[in-house]
Design an enzyme around this catalytic site. Structure first.
Site, PDB file in Angstrom:
ATOM      1  N   GLU A  80     -31.054 -13.095  -8.899  1.00 54.49           N
ATOM      2  CA  GLU A  80     -29.822 -13.011  -8.185  1.00 54.49           C
ATOM      3  C   GLU A  80     -30.083 -13.065  -6.627  1.00 54.49           C
ATOM      4  O   GLU A  80     -29.406 -13.778  -5.921  1.00 54.49           O
ATOM      5  CB  GLU A  80     -28.915 -11.859  -8.668  1.00 54.49           C
ATOM      6  N   LYS A  93      15.989   2.853   8.585  1.00 58.21           N
ATOM      7  CA  LYS A  93      16.302   1.339   8.607  1.00 58.21           C
ATOM      8  C   LYS A  93      15.484   0.676   7.747  1.00 58.21           C
ATOM      9  O   LYS A  93      15.927  -0.573   7.370  1.00 58.21           O
ATOM     10  CB  LYS A  93      16.096   1.021  10.348  1.00 58.21           C
ATOM     11  N   LYS A 132       3.122   1.814  -4.921  1.00 55.43           N
ATOM     12  CA  LYS A 132       3.997   1.494  -6.075  1.00 55.43           C
ATOM     13  C   LYS A 132       3.568   1.691  -7.426  1.00 55.43           C
ATOM     14  O   LYS A 132       3.895   1.943  -8.445  1.00 55.43           O
ATOM     15  CB  LYS A 132       4.162  -0.162  -5.964  1.00 55.43           C
ATOM     16  N   GLY A 133       2.158   1.507  -7.465  1.00 58.90           N
ATOM     17  CA  GLY A 133       1.440   1.646  -8.735  1.00 58.90           C
ATOM     18  C   GLY A 133       1.318   3.165  -8.969  1.00 58.90           C
ATOM     19  O   GLY A 133       1.366   3.141 -10.420  1.00 58.90           O
ATOM     20  N   HIS A 136     -20.067  -0.468 -17.514  1.00 57.58           N
ATOM     21  CA  HIS A 136     -19.452   0.296 -16.472  1.00 57.58           C
ATOM     22  C   HIS A 136     -18.755   1.390 -17.041  1.00 57.58           C
ATOM     23  O   HIS A 136     -17.492   1.380 -17.419  1.00 57.58           O
ATOM     24  CB  HIS A 136     -18.398  -0.808 -15.767  1.00 57.58           C
ATOM     25  N   GLU A 172     -17.394   3.849 -15.598  1.00 55.98           N
ATOM     26  CA  GLU A 172     -16.436   4.408 -14.958  1.00 55.98           C
ATOM     27  C   GLU A 172     -14.745   4.142 -15.540  1.00 55.98           C
ATOM     28  O   GLU A 172     -13.753   4.887 -15.437  1.00 55.98           O
ATOM     29  CB  GLU A 172     -16.492   3.951 -13.379  1.00 55.98           C
ATOM     30  N   GLY A 220       0.934  -1.097  -0.130  1.00 54.61           N
ATOM     31  CA  GLY A 220       0.018  -0.063   0.044  1.00 54.61           C
ATOM     32  C   GLY A 220       0.742   1.265   0.120  1.00 54.61           C
ATOM     33  O   GLY A 220       0.309   2.320   0.327  1.00 54.61           O
ATOM     34  N   LYS A 244      13.253   8.127   9.273  1.00 52.75           N
ATOM     35  CA  LYS A 244      14.008   6.759   9.676  1.00 52.75           C
ATOM     36  C   LYS A 244      14.218   6.110   8.414  1.00 52.75           C
ATOM     37  O   LYS A 244      13.339   5.788   7.489  1.00 52.75           O
ATOM     38  CB  LYS A 244      13.148   5.894  10.708  1.00 52.75           C
ATOM     39  N   CYS A 288     -24.651  -0.810 -13.565  1.00 51.20           N
ATOM     40  CA  CYS A 288     -24.830  -2.141 -13.286  1.00 51.20           C
ATOM     41  C   CYS A 288     -25.858  -2.589 -12.462  1.00 51.20           C
ATOM     42  O   CYS A 288     -26.874  -2.641 -12.494  1.00 51.20           O
ATOM     43  CB  CYS A 288     -23.510  -2.836 -12.989  1.00 51.20           C
ATOM     44  N   GLN A 324     -29.917  -2.153 -12.430  1.00 55.88           N
ATOM     45  CA  GLN A 324     -31.047  -3.357 -12.385  1.00 55.88           C
ATOM     46  C   GLN A 324     -31.760  -2.775 -11.206  1.00 55.88           C
ATOM     47  O   GLN A 324     -33.097  -3.297 -11.224  1.00 55.88           O
ATOM     48  CB  GLN A 324     -30.086  -4.667 -12.205  1.00 55.88           C
TER      49      GLN A 324
HETATM   50  N1  GLN Z   1     -24.631  -8.475  -9.723  1.00 59.57           N
HETATM   51  C1  GLN Z   1     -25.314  -8.135 -10.852  1.00 59.57           C
HETATM   52  C2  GLN Z   1     -25.051  -8.998 -12.098  1.00 59.57           C
HETATM   53  O1  GLN Z   1     -24.363 -10.069 -11.959  1.00 59.57           O
HETATM   54  C3  GLN Z   1     -24.506  -6.729 -11.051  1.00 59.57           C
HETATM   55  C4  GLN Z   1     -23.178  -6.853 -11.513  1.00 59.57           C
HETATM   56  C5  GLN Z   1     -22.365  -5.641 -11.275  1.00 59.57           C
HETATM   57  O2  GLN Z   1     -22.966  -4.601 -10.734  1.00 59.57           O
HETATM   58  N2  GLN Z   1     -21.054  -5.568 -11.630  1.00 59.57           N
HETATM   59  O3  GLN Z   1     -25.613  -8.834 -13.269  1.00 59.57           O
END
Ligand code: GLN
Length: 532
Positions: free
Chosen positions: A407, A191, A18-19, A509, A511, A15, A189, A383, A387
């Site tokens: 689900e 060490k 490094k990235g 997604h 993002e 943590g 430090k 996602c 849903q």
């Molecule tokens: N659990 C949901 C699915 O599998 C949504 C998945 C998610 O949000 N990445 O479709």
């Protein structure tokens, strides 16, 4: 052309960033007109990050080609503004699978198969293949974990061999450590750094450069001490002190001359003027720093105890804020605690529900989505958040009292969200979701069309469930429309409520496609709506 390699190792503790050091070095090389990319080695035994809990290990970052990767890959993409393929995240399981498969095929011709050379050869083969296939000037390889871990030994051994084989003019080792300051004396430090370099040398690696994390800039005396004990000249000991934003790290390393050092070690001379590249990058970094008129966003999700669980969503919100010149503040709210006091959300300018899996906290998200709809608060559902917004609409507007996702409630009478048909035969959980980039078709005259300004977008996915098409007509009659689809209209990809200020959900997604200076469109539209 011989690709140059920079291997980044880590000591003292995990943590440390490094990235960020890896991404920053790669960024500096890119700004210096080098064709560069990054690789992340994860020495753990999971095949990929897909089966790991985001609370323990941070977000699972999905690549364009459907890899479920370590979140550092996301850092590389954001720093470099370029896509990183899934082959750039190497794990122990991938290496051993290849070796075992080759052994079963009889490819080792009777040899006793061993860590050295067979496992180390496979590691080197993969790294070199990336460099060759992509015709890179420089490949920066980050080895996850901390020196001294049993798991990372074969990887460090492979990197050691690569230095021997390619020569010191082609391979540089950068070691990232920590110089803690004790409050009482304020002294930095050394060490822990000394010990970690001893450990590294014990396995045959002498670092060329030290990148030392510290709270305030590394003092000259500390540099000298580290230099003496680590056998790295003082000018090659770099201070990586705390800064306001991770995107400022390239600048602090540059100011200490890291690029000249790297080029000198690689025997590359004649740097061209790259001030235009710098101007462009600096303008982006400055824009991210805006403090104008805070936009308050509530992020209601399942994995809120670790900031890294939704790291790409956090970044994407900031990118969007920067684009419209507003700062964005984010409060993470645990969806398990929301029921009973959903009213707390009324103080926010916008509500975002990110991805998630499983029943815990799902009811809280459904209430959240319903609250945002009723109170006309801008809502972005990603996602799971897409849903569950559909489920909330099914329950509270279309009067399907027990609307749910299979689900969460496998026997629900109203499966508004149901398993993807092709998932019905899937038994392995790893790597089997609907993953990666898919083409999406956007309907005209919709919020979706206005947001994307196109009838076609390509975005990354990671899901097993989807909107059940049986319910679409009823939803649309009641005022919620599905404004984009994919796979010849088999899958619903976006939803919106035209009468609402901004109510938008996406099955994909967004993002993962957001970059500093180039916010993903749905985030920009959401933050704009929240700011207005
Ligand atoms: N659990 C949901 C699915 O599998 C949504 C998945 C998610 O949000 N990445 O479709």
């Amino acid at each position: 052309m011989q690709t140059k390699f920079i291997f980044v190792t880590g000591g003292v503790m995990s943590g440390l960033g490094k990235g960020v050091v890896t991404s920053s070095i790669a960024k500096l090389l890119q700004l210096s007109n080098q064709k560069v990319s990054c690789v992340k080695i994860d020495p753990y035994l999971n095949y990929d990050a897909g089966t790991m809990n985001p609370i323990a290990h941070g977000e699972v970052f999905v690549t364009e080609d459907g890899g479920e990767c370590d979140m550092d890959i996301g850092n590389y993409e954001r720093f470099l503004n370029q896509n990183i393929p899934k082959t750039h995240n190497i794990t122990t399981a991938q290496i051993y699978s290849s070796v075992i498969e080759a052994e079963r095929k009889g490819e080792y011709l009777g040899a006793c198969v061993q860590i050295i050379p067979h496992v180390t050869d496979e590691i080197k083969r993969r790294i070199r293949k990336i460099a060759e296939d992509e015709k890179l000037d420089v490949l920066v390889v980050e080895c996850g974990g901390t020196v001294g871990d049993i798991e990372s030994l074969p990887f460090l051994e492979a990197l050691r061999q690569m230095r021997l084989e390619a020569g010191s003019q082609n391979v540089i080792f950068v070691h990232v450590t920590l110089a803690p300051s004790l409050d009482v004396v304020g002294e930095q430090k050394t060490k822990p750094t000394q010990h970690s370099v001893q450990e590294l040398r014990r396995i045959g690696i002498q670092p060329d450069l030290m990148a030392v994390r510290c709270s305030s800039p590394l003092q000259e005396s500390t540099k000298k001490k580290i230099s003496m004990f680590t056998n790295v000249t003082a000018q090659d000991v770099f201070s990586c002190h705390d800064v306001k934003s991770i995107f400022m790290v390239p600048q602090i390393l540059y100011d200490q001359g890291i690029i000249d050092t790297i080029f000198r070690k690689f025997g590359k001379f004649g740097l061209v003027n790259t001030s235009e590249n710098w101007d462009r990058w600096n303008a982006i970094i400055r824009s991210l720093d805006t403090t104008q008129g805070d936009v308050k966003i509530a992020m209601v999700g399942k994995y809120v105890t670790l900031a890294d669980s939704y790291v790409s969503v956090n970044h994407a919100l900031k990118h969007a804020g920067a684009k419209i010149g507003r700062s964005v503040s984010i409060d993470w709210i645990d969806s398990e605690n929301i029921n009973g006091n959903v009213d707390q959300l009324s103080k926010y300018n916008g509500i975002l529900v990110p991805g998630g899996f499983g029943v815990r906290g799902a009811e809280g998200i459904i209430s959240t989505a319903n609250f945002a709809r009723e109170k006309n608060i801008p809502y972005l559902g990603i996602c799971f958040g897409f849903q569950l917004a559909a489920i909330a609409f099914g329950r509270y507007v279309c009067n399907y009292k027990n609307a749910n996702s299979t689900e969460l409630e496998p026997n629900t009478a109203n499966p508004v969200v149901d398993l993807l048909p092709e998932q019905k035969t899937v038994s392995n959980m790893g790597g089997s979701l609907r993953l990666g980039a898919h083409e999406i078709h956007v309907k005209g005259n919709t919020l979706a069309a206005k947001t994307y300004n196109s009838d076609k977008v390509i975005r990354r996915h990671r899901h097993r469930y989807e909107i059940n098409k049986k319910y679409i007509d009823v939803f649309e009659k009641n005022g919620l429309i599905f404004s984009a689809e994919s796979d010849n209209a088999k899958r619903m990809e976006m939803l919106e409520i035209p009468s609402h200020k901004f109510y938008f959900g996406v099955q994909f997604h967004p993002e993962f496609n957001s970059r500093p200076g180039f916010p993903e469109e749905s985030f920009e539209a959401f933050v704009r709506a929240s700011a207005s």
